[in-house]
Design a protein around this motif. Structure first.
Motif, PDB file in Angstrom:
ATOM      1  N   VAL A 168       7.795   9.753  -3.546  1.00 58.18           N
ATOM      2  CA  VAL A 168       7.007  10.778  -2.563  1.00 58.18           C
ATOM      3  C   VAL A 168       6.061  11.449  -2.924  1.00 58.18           C
ATOM      4  O   VAL A 168       4.920  11.535  -2.759  1.00 58.18           O
ATOM      5  N   MET A 169       6.512  12.298  -4.209  1.00 58.08           N
ATOM      6  CA  MET A 169       5.336  13.226  -4.732  1.00 58.08           C
ATOM      7  C   MET A 169       4.269  12.587  -5.192  1.00 58.08           C
ATOM      8  O   MET A 169       3.078  13.043  -5.184  1.00 58.08           O
ATOM      9  N   ARG A 170       4.494  11.482  -5.940  1.00 57.16           N
ATOM     10  CA  ARG A 170       3.389  10.633  -6.346  1.00 57.16           C
ATOM     11  C   ARG A 170       2.333  10.149  -5.448  1.00 57.16           C
ATOM     12  O   ARG A 170       1.173   9.966  -5.282  1.00 57.16           O
ATOM     13  N   ALA A 171       3.063   9.658  -4.512  1.00 59.53           N
ATOM     14  CA  ALA A 171       2.426   8.927  -3.030  1.00 59.53           C
ATOM     15  C   ALA A 171       1.359  10.066  -2.432  1.00 59.53           C
ATOM     16  O   ALA A 171       0.248   9.907  -1.864  1.00 59.53           O
ATOM     17  N   ILE A 172       1.843  11.351  -2.514  1.00 63.13           N
ATOM     18  CA  ILE A 172       0.866  12.350  -1.833  1.00 63.13           C
ATOM     19  C   ILE A 172       0.108  13.154  -2.742  1.00 63.13           C
ATOM     20  O   ILE A 172      -0.447  14.074  -2.246  1.00 63.13           O
ATOM     21  N   ASP A 173       0.229  12.792  -4.124  1.00 62.55           N
ATOM     22  CA  ASP A 173      -0.430  13.588  -4.987  1.00 62.55           C
ATOM     23  C   ASP A 173      -0.136  15.142  -4.970  1.00 62.55           C
ATOM     24  O   ASP A 173      -1.288  15.746  -4.703  1.00 62.55           O
TER      25      ASP A 173
END
Length: 103
Positions: free
Chosen positions: A96-101
């Motif tokens: 999730v954190m990677r996907a939302i930068d």
């Protein structure tokens, strides 16, 4: 978004990792003294891992201190199930954190 969150929660509750964790947690609850020992082990482990003065010798002593304790099948199975569930959740959070930068 709320529907997706609820769907995710439902799937999470049905995951093999969560089901195994709940199963092991219920087994351990049948032995209150053992549960207290497990909780103490987990607390000390958490504190050590989050300590600013993490020293190899302290970790080694801690591992030796709890070596026999961790050989107990109830303890080992619970800790293994808990770790598997935590790792799954960490992967989810990370994705999730990677996907939302998010920084």
């Amino acid at each position: 978004m709320e529907q997706s969150l609820q769907a995710y929660i439902e799937k999470l509750l049905k995951s093999k990792e969560y089901q195994k964790y709940v199963e092991q947690k219920e087994r351990v609850k049948q032995y209150p003294d053992l549960k207290k020992q497990i909780d103490e082990f987990r607390r000390r482990n958490f504190e050590m891992q989050n300590s600013e003065d993490l020293v190899f010798e302290k970790m080694e002593f801690f591992e030796k201190e709890y070596e026999d304790f961790r050989d107990n099948p109830l303890v080992a199975d619970f800790l293994e199930a808990e770790l598997a569930f935590c790792r799954m959740m960490q992967r989810h959070y990370g994705e999730v954190m990677r996907a939302i930068d998010f920084e």
